[in-house]
Design an enzyme around this catalytic site. Structure first.
Site, mmCIF file in Angstrom:
data_model
loop_
_atom_site.group_PDB
_atom_site.id
_atom_site.type_symbol
_atom_site.label_atom_id
_atom_site.label_comp_id
_atom_site.label_asym_id
_atom_site.label_seq_id
_atom_site.Cartn_x
_atom_site.Cartn_y
_atom_site.Cartn_z
ATOM 1 C CG HIS A 60 -7.630 5.831 29.883
ATOM 2 N ND1 HIS A 60 -8.425 4.835 29.358
ATOM 3 C CD2 HIS A 60 -6.524 5.873 29.097
ATOM 4 C CE1 HIS A 60 -7.838 4.326 28.297
ATOM 5 N NE2 HIS A 60 -6.683 4.927 28.119
ATOM 6 C CG HIS B 59 -3.625 8.937 22.139
ATOM 7 N ND1 HIS B 59 -4.895 8.426 22.278
ATOM 8 C CD2 HIS B 59 -2.901 7.951 21.574
ATOM 9 C CE1 HIS B 59 -4.940 7.200 21.814
ATOM 10 N NE2 HIS B 59 -3.738 6.886 21.375
HETATM 11 FE FE LIG Z 1 -3.593 5.184 20.257
#
Ligand SMILES: [Fe+2]
Length: 385
Positions: A263, A300
């Site tokens: 990613h 995140h």
């Molecule tokens: Fe985000």
């Protein structure tokens, strides 16, 4: 724009005699930014660009906070913003802070009976629906679905639409909007690893010069107020210009995605930068190709930036119940991530057709009443299993 451009007739030397056919002089104007240190263009007018006849009414168009301190993740249904005939009336700010306004617009009519200048902010318009022509005093740019139109502060323009079905994402930035510095060399040229280059930009063309005197209304946005000034000559009276300060277009479809075995973080999608926020383009691309890669993003914590995602088209791998024109807001201070099920479902997928624009601001965003009116109200609980 770090690219020299010129249109029309200009004299051989700057700041020298440049006569019209009747022997009288053109009126030169330096149009600069950041004092005299930023990018600038030199314009040659048929008439003095200073001929103000009247200063009329002033209208307060500054955004008002309905939620000044937001901690909730939000989902705004952008296409629920009402269409309006007038271009400026149609622009509804939904999110803002002291650096930037993020607005939605569904204008039905072209701007024909006045001209507009934003003296406060660079404008970045993303065209989600509609085609037409951005007409400026430095030339014209045809636009279509997927175009970003970058209009530096102070550019006088009108906008012409081919039909009444138009949808725009409008960002106003109080600091200049540039392409990312890390993609440009010392001279400003885009480097080989940049996801786009000079060839992709739509520069103004077709400079039309109007030699007309009379009464011309120019609406000037300054300090959040819309002032109505009447000028004695047509604002589009430029016979020629050259320089680096001008509006331009860039199609999101010309953004070449950077992919990897695992990613890749959001900065690979970055398209524009300012000193207060970034703009990223998520475009159709091949997914991460490590045999055990998880294409969906990890959870995140954008601990110090608010993340605004505007969903344009295609499937959105990490989200459920998302439709065209929706905006998700993930505020600084709390983590966010893929919705339950989407993380697992992304494994083994080879490509995505998603198309989205992201705006990450370094200061928290406030919500207007318009945002609350189109807020689904429950998105912040959408990660519960
Ligand atoms: Fe985000």
């Amino acid at each position: 724009m770090p690219l020299y451009h010129k249109l029309g007739k200009i004299p051989h030397k700057r700041h020298t005699v440049f006569k019209k056919a009747d022997g009288s002089l053109h009126y030169e104007q330096l149009f600069g930014t950041i004092g005299f240190d930023g990018m600038s263009s030199l314009l040659y007018h048929l008439h003095r660009p200073t001929m103000v006849k009247q200063v009329g009414a002033t209208k307060d168009v500054s955004p008002k906070a309905a939620v000044p301190h937001n901690i909730k993740s939000r989902l705004l249904k952008g296409f629920q913003v009402q269409a309006e005939d007038d271009f400026l009336d149609s622009r509804k700010i939904v999110l803002f802070n002291s650096d930037v306004n993020v607005g939605l617009a569904a204008p039905r009519k072209s701007m024909t009976d006045y001209f507009y200048k934003n003296a406060d902010a660079d404008e970045l318009m993303f065209v989600h629906k509609g085609t037409g022509t951005l007409k400026t005093f430095l030339g014209e740019i045809d636009f279509e679905y997927g175009d970003y139109l970058l209009i530096p502060r102070g550019m006088i323009y009108q906008i012409e639409f081919d039909s009444e079905d138009n949808r725009l994402l409008v960002t106003e930035s109080y600091s200049p909007i540039y392409t990312p510095k890390r993609y440009r060399n010392w001279f400003g040229q885009h480097l080989e690893h940049s996801p786009f280059c000079e060839r992709d930009f739509k520069l103004p063309q077709n400079l039309k010069t109007h030699d007309e005197k009379g009464e011309f209304v120019l609406k000037v946005k300054k300090q959040g107020q819309l002032h109505e000034l009447v000028y004695a000559s047509h604002p589009f009276d430029v016979v020629g210009w050259d320089g680096y300060n001008y509006p331009y277009g860039f199609s999101i479809h010309d953004f070449e995605p950077i992919t990897g075995r695992v990613h890749q973080p959001p900065p690979v999608h970055q398209t524009f930068e300012t000193n207060a926020f970034v703009v990223c383009s998520f475009v159709p691309r091949i997914y991460d190709y490590h045999p055990k890669a998880i294409p969906a993003p990890y959870n995140h914590s954008n601990i110090d930036s608010d993340e605004v995602l505007y969903y344009v088209d295609g499937d959105f791998m990490s989200r459920r119940n998302i439709d065209q024109g929706y905006i998700s807001l993930h505020p600084a201070g709390i983590p966010h991530g893929p919705h339950p099920g989407t993380y697992e479902a992304s494994i083994g997928k080879t490509k995505t057709e998603e198309l989205a624009v992201m705006i990450d601001t370094f200061k928290p965003l406030q919500l207007t009443q318009t945002a609350l009116d189109i807020d689904d109200g429950k998105y912040y609980q959408s990660w519960l299993e």
